[in-house]
Design a protein around this motif. Structure first.
Motif: not given
Length: 576
Positions: A461-481
């Motif tokens: 529901x939120x990944x499908x609306x992001x331009x780079x979608x599932x290729x979004x790079x996450x920081x350590x431990x998913x910081x930023x989400x």
């Protein structure tokens, strides 16, 4: 935080995890030894060239002979240059191969370490892994070839005796002083190397803890405390490192000075021998060169001893890690292809390392395949511990934890957990893309399966609306989400591949009620026919359960169908 000593005082024996990679590279080290031997022989030839020039060419002005000798020694120098390059190359090749093999073995053991045997903080554990570089630097260093040079000390002394006669006693007298100096400083180097390494691990521990908890450190005002710990760690590490370098410098300096003394002593004694016509000028020059070559390997050995102390300490530390029992059986493990999902805990007693009281005591429970069971109870009652035992992260002190009638300690842990989808209480994501966090490089999870799991968990529901979608790079431990987004990705990871067993521990604690209700609606169908172990404090999630178990003080306080247990819980409230 205490500066815990992780380096054992006694050095362990030479273990197979290090011996086997070295043995596999023995042919390379044989080439290194051969190259080092030839280099030493070429050194003898150079000294003979010098003696011949002084004794034969200079008095007779034999320029033709000089030309022939120059060509010969030039060829020797070319081969000497090539052999030195090859020796360094072979040492690097062997070091890189050993580094890869040892690194793979140690990392695999780290991934399979029993949680109840884990010692030290995260920073200390990462510091231990960093010491692999110390081992690699030692085995990939040309200093190790100094060992090959040691036998040539005797050969060099024989040459000096053959050329200069009694002058050989000068290096013979000096060599024992160098050996005694190295032997006397070695115990101190061992102690200081261990102390320095413990100080380095303490620094690493403070640094990792501060960075990983940076948000908490800032908001709670803990920066002053962590800064104080950091400065204390620096002071302790600097003091021990300074002492270690000082002792090492003493041994190396004595060896270096002995080299100069040997040269000067040979020259002085040689002058008297020339005066008595017992030695020629060329022989004196050759002996002075050879005297330096006789003592020079001891200088390298003195340097090597300081490296050995650090390497021995690193080896002892890593060997301690490798000696920790790993998960799984001692013999050949069972590799389950697909589990049915029957879980049974029979007479289980468990307490965490260092704890005084048992977390679980005489715990008995059976979950049939396809049954969905929710565990509820007070904080600290042992619910999360049940999940850890079912996953094989910890072993009970008494009793059995069985899946499909087999003690899980007989299973290969990777095969066991491949059949279990897990979303534990602490949501942890890896650095990398969202796709990598869901698929985890599992070959049977393609994009179609990843999208299916993401839609069920709500991540799409939120990944499908992001331009780079599932290729979004996450920081350590998913910081930023947000916390809810991290939980959605964790649930997608657990659901991907359709494992027959699902273990969820507070899977929606960071979600709002609307998101949680929508997730529950999707999970109702997804969990049908699968064994579900659900640990929660949120009543909404109980819709997923067919059965509820109340856990209190490490025992089953109540167990029954969902409606029956919920009715029991409602009666005390109604009476109140």
């Amino acid at each position: 935080m205490s500066n815990e000593k992780l380096v054992p005082e006694k050095q362990p024996r030479f273990a197979s995890w290090l011996a086997e990679p070295m043995f596999r590279n023995k042919h390379i080290y044989l080439k290194v030894a051969l190259a080092a031997a030839m280099i030493n022989v070429f050194g003898l030839i150079v000294s003979l060239f010098t003696m011949t020039v002084y004794d034969r060419v200079v008095p007779n002005l034999a320029f033709d002979s000089l030309t022939a000798l120059a060509i010969g020694v030039g060829i020797v120098l070319v081969f000497d240059f090539m052999l030195r390059i090859l020796r360094a190359y072979f040492v690097d090749i062997a070091g890189a191969d050993i580094d890869r093999q040892i690194g793979d073995n140690v990392f695999e053991r780290l991934m399979r370490i029993r949680m109840d045997m884990k010692r030290g903080s995260t920073g200390q554990m990462t510091g231990m892994m960093r010491e692999l570089e110390t081992l690699r630097d030692f085995f990939a260093s040309a200093s190790i070839t100094a060992v090959v040079d040691v036998p040539f000390i005797a050969i060099t002394l024989i040459f000096i005796g053959a050329i200069g006669g009694p002058i050989v006693w000068v290096p013979i007298v000096i060599i024992p002083f160098v050996i005694v100096a190295g032997w006397a400083t070695h115990p101190a180097l061992d102690r200081l190397a261990a102390k320095s390494m413990n100080g380095g691990l303490f620094k690493q521990s403070v640094l990792v803890e501060s960075i990983s908890s940076l948000e908490m450190v800032k908001t709670s005002g803990a920066a002053g405390l962590m800064r104080k710990r950091w400065l204390n760690a620096i002071d302790e590490h600097s003091d021990s490192s300074l002492r270690q370098r000082l002792v090492s410098t003493i041994a190396v300096t004595i060896a270096t000075s002995a080299n100069s003394i040997a040269y000067i002593g040979v020259v002085i004694v040689g002058v008297f021998l020339i005066a008595e016509r017992e030695m020629t000028t060329g022989a004196l020059v050759a002996c002075s060169i050879l005297a330096g070559r006789a003592v020079q390997p001891l200088t390298q050995i003195a340097t090597l001893l300081s490296r050995i102390s650090a390497t021995r300490t690193a080896y002892a530390q890593i060997n301690g890690l490798m000696s920790i029992p790993s998960e799984g059986p001692l013999g050949e493990p069972l590799h389950p292809a697909r589990l049915n999902g029957r879980i049974e805990l029979r007479g289980v007693d468990f307490k965490y390392p260092g704890a005084t009281e048992k977390t679980l005591e005489d715990f008995n429970l059976t979950i049939e395949p396809g049954q969905r069971v929710a565990f509820i109870g007070r904080v600290g009652s042992g619910k999360s511990t049940l999940a850890r035992l079912m996953l094989g992260l910890y072993q009970p002190q008494e009793g059995l934890v069985m899946i499909d009638g087999t003690d899980i300690r007989q299973f290969d842990t990777l095969g066991l957990r491949a059949n279990i989808g897990t979303a534990l209480q602490e949501t942890v994501l890896l650095s990398g893309t969202v796709r990598e966090n869901i698929a985890l490089d599992r070959p049977h999870i393609d994009d179609t399966e990843m999208l299916r799991a993401s839609e069920i968990s709500g991540a799409h529901s939120f990944m499908g609306q992001i331009t780079n979608g599932y290729d979004l790079k996450l920081a350590d431990r998913g910081e930023g989400l947000s916390g809810g987004q991290r939980q959605s990705i964790t649930l997608a990871r657990a659901l991907a591949g359709g494992p027959p067993i699902l273990i969820f521990d507070e899977p929606t604690s960071a979600m709002d009620s609307q998101t949680e209700n929508q997730l529950i609606d999707r999970l109702v169908d997804e969990t049908k026919g699968k064994t579900l172990v659900l640990i929660t404090h949120r009543t909404g999630l109980l819709r997923l359960a067919d059965r509820i178990v109340i856990v209190d003080k490490g025992k089953v306080a109540a167990d029954g169908p969902r409606e029956q247990i919920l009715a029991q819980l409602q009666r005390p409230r109604a009476a109140a």
